[in-house]
Write a protein that holds these residues in place. Structure first.
Motif, PDB file in Angstrom:
ATOM      1  N   VAL A  73       0.832  -1.202   0.000  1.00  0.00           N
ATOM      2  CA  VAL A  73       0.000   0.000   0.000  1.00  0.00           C
ATOM      3  C   VAL A  73       0.870   1.257   0.000  1.00  0.00           C
ATOM      4  CG1 VAL A  73      -0.161  -0.018   2.541  1.00  0.00           C
ATOM      5  CG2 VAL A  73      -1.877   1.192   1.198  1.00  0.00           C
ATOM      6  N   PRO A  74       0.545   2.270  -0.819  1.00  0.00           N
ATOM      7  CA  PRO A  74       1.318   3.515  -0.811  1.00  0.00           C
ATOM      8  C   PRO A  74       1.258   4.187   0.563  1.00  0.00           C
ATOM      9  CG  PRO A  74      -0.153   3.433  -2.704  1.00  0.00           C
ATOM     10  CD  PRO A  74      -0.541   2.298  -1.811  1.00  0.00           C
ATOM     11  N   ILE A  75       2.414   4.556   1.089  1.00  0.00           N
ATOM     12  CA  ILE A  75       2.499   5.213   2.390  1.00  0.00           C
ATOM     13  C   ILE A  75       3.189   6.563   2.211  1.00  0.00           C
ATOM     14  CG2 ILE A  75       3.387   5.101   4.750  1.00  0.00           C
ATOM     15  CD1 ILE A  75       3.490   2.030   4.422  1.00  0.00           C
ATOM     16  N   VAL A  76       2.466   7.634   2.502  1.00  0.00           N
ATOM     17  CA  VAL A  76       3.050   8.974   2.468  1.00  0.00           C
ATOM     18  C   VAL A  76       3.185   9.446   3.908  1.00  0.00           C
ATOM     19  CG1 VAL A  76       2.783  11.357   1.688  1.00  0.00           C
ATOM     20  CG2 VAL A  76       2.010   9.463   0.225  1.00  0.00           C
ATOM     21  N   VAL A  77       4.407   9.657   4.350  1.00  0.00           N
ATOM     22  CA  VAL A  77       4.661  10.149   5.701  1.00  0.00           C
ATOM     23  C   VAL A  77       4.375  11.648   5.748  1.00  0.00           C
ATOM     24  CG1 VAL A  77       6.452  10.583   7.431  1.00  0.00           C
ATOM     25  CG2 VAL A  77       6.339   8.365   6.268  1.00  0.00           C
ATOM     26  N   VAL A  78       3.677  12.081   6.789  1.00  0.00           N
ATOM     27  CA  VAL A  78       3.402  13.502   7.021  1.00  0.00           C
ATOM     28  C   VAL A  78       3.884  13.794   8.436  1.00  0.00           C
ATOM     29  CG1 VAL A  78       1.655  15.304   6.988  1.00  0.00           C
ATOM     30  CG2 VAL A  78       1.361  13.276   5.556  1.00  0.00           C
ATOM     31  N   SER A  79       5.053  14.399   8.570  1.00  0.00           N
ATOM     32  CA  SER A  79       5.691  14.472   9.884  1.00  0.00           C
ATOM     33  C   SER A  79       6.409  15.792  10.103  1.00  0.00           C
ATOM     34  CB  SER A  79       6.695  13.321  10.023  1.00  0.00           C
ATOM     35  OG  SER A  79       7.395  13.407  11.243  1.00  0.00           O
ATOM     36  N   ALA A  80       6.534  16.165  11.390  1.00  0.00           N
ATOM     37  CA  ALA A  80       7.312  17.342  11.755  1.00  0.00           C
ATOM     38  C   ALA A  80       8.805  17.038  11.790  1.00  0.00           C
ATOM     39  CB  ALA A  80       6.857  17.864  13.120  1.00  0.00           C
ATOM     40  N   ARG A  81       9.163  15.764  11.747  1.00  0.00           N
ATOM     41  CA  ARG A  81      10.582  15.402  11.715  1.00  0.00           C
ATOM     42  C   ARG A  81      11.148  15.800  10.361  1.00  0.00           C
ATOM     43  NH1 ARG A  81      10.204   9.208  14.135  1.00  0.00           N
ATOM     44  NH2 ARG A  81       8.943   9.732  15.985  1.00  0.00           N
ATOM     45  N   SER A  82      12.207  16.604  10.378  1.00  0.00           N
ATOM     46  CA  SER A  82      12.634  17.225   9.121  1.00  0.00           C
ATOM     47  C   SER A  82      14.085  16.973   8.746  1.00  0.00           C
ATOM     48  CB  SER A  82      12.400  18.737   9.192  1.00  0.00           C
ATOM     49  OG  SER A  82      13.115  19.309  10.281  1.00  0.00           O
ATOM     50  N   THR A  83      14.840  16.223   9.552  1.00  0.00           N
ATOM     51  CA  THR A  83      16.234  16.003   9.197  1.00  0.00           C
ATOM     52  C   THR A  83      16.348  14.941   8.109  1.00  0.00           C
ATOM     53  OG1 THR A  83      16.661  14.235  10.793  1.00  0.00           O
ATOM     54  CG2 THR A  83      16.864  16.515  11.585  1.00  0.00           C
ATOM     55  N   SER A  84      17.451  14.973   7.381  1.00  0.00           N
ATOM     56  CA  SER A  84      17.665  13.998   6.312  1.00  0.00           C
ATOM     57  C   SER A  84      17.693  12.579   6.859  1.00  0.00           C
ATOM     58  CB  SER A  84      18.981  14.302   5.581  1.00  0.00           C
ATOM     59  OG  SER A  84      18.897  15.526   4.887  1.00  0.00           O
ATOM     60  N   ASP A  85      18.322  12.385   8.020  1.00  0.00           N
ATOM     61  CA  ASP A  85      18.409  11.042   8.600  1.00  0.00           C
ATOM     62  C   ASP A  85      17.023  10.486   8.910  1.00  0.00           C
ATOM     63  OD1 ASP A  85      21.130  11.047   8.426  1.00  0.00           O
ATOM     64  OD2 ASP A  85      21.495  11.523  10.534  1.00  0.00           O
ATOM     65  N   GLU A  86      16.130  11.348   9.415  1.00  0.00           N
ATOM     66  CA  GLU A  86      14.782  10.889   9.753  1.00  0.00           C
ATOM     67  C   GLU A  86      13.983  10.560   8.491  1.00  0.00           C
ATOM     68  OE1 GLU A  86      14.100  13.283  13.955  1.00  0.00           O
ATOM     69  OE2 GLU A  86      14.052  14.362  12.059  1.00  0.00           O
ATOM     70  N   ALA A  90      12.607   6.685   7.322  1.00  0.00           N
ATOM     71  CA  ALA A  90      11.234   6.366   6.922  1.00  0.00           C
ATOM     72  C   ALA A  90      11.197   5.713   5.547  1.00  0.00           C
ATOM     73  CB  ALA A  90      10.376   7.632   6.939  1.00  0.00           C
ATOM     74  N   LEU A  91      11.996   6.232   4.627  1.00  0.00           N
ATOM     75  CA  LEU A  91      12.033   5.653   3.286  1.00  0.00           C
ATOM     76  C   LEU A  91      12.628   4.254   3.310  1.00  0.00           C
ATOM     77  CD1 LEU A  91      13.221   8.857   1.428  1.00  0.00           C
ATOM     78  CD2 LEU A  91      10.936   7.852   1.333  1.00  0.00           C
ATOM     79  N   ASP A  92      13.668   4.063   4.112  1.00  0.00           N
ATOM     80  CA  ASP A  92      14.270   2.735   4.235  1.00  0.00           C
ATOM     81  C   ASP A  92      13.295   1.741   4.853  1.00  0.00           C
ATOM     82  OD1 ASP A  92      16.654   3.429   3.078  1.00  0.00           O
ATOM     83  OD2 ASP A  92      17.711   3.778   4.964  1.00  0.00           O
ATOM     84  N   ALA A  93      12.432   2.220   5.742  1.00  0.00           N
ATOM     85  CA  ALA A  93      11.454   1.328   6.368  1.00  0.00           C
ATOM     86  C   ALA A  93      10.365   0.902   5.390  1.00  0.00           C
ATOM     87  CB  ALA A  93      10.823   2.017   7.577  1.00  0.00           C
ATOM     88  N   GLY A  94      10.189   1.686   4.301  1.00  0.00           N
ATOM     89  CA  GLY A  94       9.204   1.302   3.296  1.00  0.00           C
ATOM     90  C   GLY A  94       8.239   2.379   2.867  1.00  0.00           C
ATOM     91  N   ALA A  95       8.403   3.618   3.378  1.00  0.00           N
ATOM     92  CA  ALA A  95       7.525   4.705   2.946  1.00  0.00           C
ATOM     93  C   ALA A  95       7.784   5.042   1.481  1.00  0.00           C
ATOM     94  CB  ALA A  95       7.747   5.944   3.816  1.00  0.00           C
ATOM     95  N   ASP A  96       6.737   5.529   0.802  1.00  0.00           N
ATOM     96  CA  ASP A  96       6.869   5.894  -0.609  1.00  0.00           C
ATOM     97  C   ASP A  96       7.216   7.359  -0.802  1.00  0.00           C
ATOM     98  OD1 ASP A  96       5.732   3.453  -2.318  1.00  0.00           O
ATOM     99  OD2 ASP A  96       4.585   3.604  -0.479  1.00  0.00           O
ATOM    100  N   ASP A  97       6.835   8.196   0.151  1.00  0.00           N
ATOM    101  CA  ASP A  97       7.119   9.625   0.023  1.00  0.00           C
ATOM    102  C   ASP A  97       7.096  10.239   1.412  1.00  0.00           C
ATOM    103  OD1 ASP A  97       7.712  12.063  -1.107  1.00  0.00           O
ATOM    104  OD2 ASP A  97       6.114  11.957  -2.607  1.00  0.00           O
ATOM    105  N   TYR A  98       7.557  11.492   1.513  1.00  0.00           N
ATOM    106  CA  TYR A  98       7.714  12.141   2.820  1.00  0.00           C
ATOM    107  C   TYR A  98       7.384  13.619   2.662  1.00  0.00           C
ATOM    108  CZ  TYR A  98       9.872  12.643   7.486  1.00  0.00           C
ATOM    109  OH  TYR A  98      10.110  12.846   8.828  1.00  0.00           O
ATOM    110  N   VAL A  99       6.428  14.095   3.424  1.00  0.00           N
ATOM    111  CA  VAL A  99       6.042  15.502   3.426  1.00  0.00           C
ATOM    112  C   VAL A  99       6.253  16.053   4.829  1.00  0.00           C
ATOM    113  CG1 VAL A  99       4.171  17.146   3.060  1.00  0.00           C
ATOM    114  CG2 VAL A  99       4.340  15.111   1.614  1.00  0.00           C
TER     115      VAL A  99
END
Length: 228
Positions: A73-86, A90-99
């Motif tokens: 299932v497509p997973i788009v993270v919507v988070s206040a965490r903004s560092t590159s490592d974070e 999320a992407l390594d865990a399997g998220a498709d995108d990050y906002v």
């Protein structure tokens, strides 16, 4: 109707997302914590997930990993965490995108549409893939051969590994860390300059206009994406 599961513990944000999604003909359902989200996803699998990482009962990364065990299932993270490592985690865990919060509602919904569209038009599963054709070049994954305008394109072993990894994840954002670790090894997870050099070489060999690539796309600060 596309069913979106909103995983967010801020009631005001849930309300805003729900209103905007329903206004655009999505079906929206919400969960305020990870446990409820996983139960809902198991009972009625959603078509897409909007996921906050800072949940009251568990880290959103664990929700991503659990969802990935059961579906694509497509997973788009919507988070206040903004560092590159974070973002990379999320992407390594399997998220498709990050906002990152705060965000533009129009941008978030555009990213959601893109994630759903990539799933609906996804290429065959990796095990079934052999020949991938774009407007500019063709890749034979079994023969390990690339052609452009009817002519063979010579790639170095490293260039081939990068290209193959991206092609086997069509449309999906592959993080810098994953690319570095899988191509160069576990000790190279932060050497982003390696990627920039080799991706530039691939674009010169494969893209019609390397400065405006159509197929090997950079997602700044996060990774790369192959679009056929």
């Amino acid at each position: 109707m596309t069913r979106v599961l909103i995983v967010e513990d801020d009631p005001q944000l849930v309300r805003a997302l729900t209103i905007n999604l329903r206004a655009r003909k999505y079906e929206a359902e919400a969960a305020s914590d990870g446990t409820a989200a996983l139960q809902l996803a198991a009972a009625t699998p959603p078509d897409a997930v909007l996921l906050d990482l800072g949940l009251p009962d568990m880290d959103g990364l664990d929700v991503i990993r659990d969802l990935r065990l059961r579906s694509g299932v497509p997973i788009v993270v919507v988070s206040a965490r903004s560092t590159s490592d974070e973002k990379i985690a999320a992407l390594d865990a399997g998220a498709d995108d990050y906002v990152t919060k705060p965000f533009s509602m129009d941008e978030l919904l555009a990213r959601l549409r893109a994630a759903v569209r990539r799933t609906e038009t996804a290429a065959p599963a990796a095990d079934d893939m052999r020949i991938v054709t774009t407007q500019g070049f063709t890749v034979d994954l079994v023969a390990k051969r690339v052609t452009r305008d009817g002519r063979d394109v010579r790639l170095t072993p490293t260039e081939w590994q990068l290209l193959e990894l991206l092609i086997r994840n069509p449309g999906r954002l592959v993080s810098q860390k994953q690319l570095l670790q899988e191509v160069w090894g576990s000790s190279y997870g932060t050497q982003a300059n390696y990627l920039r050099v080799y991706m530039a070489q691939l674009r010169r060999k494969l893209e019609a206009d390397p400065t405006h690539p159509r197929h090997l796309i950079t997602e700044p600060g996060m990774g790369y994406r192959f679009v056929a």
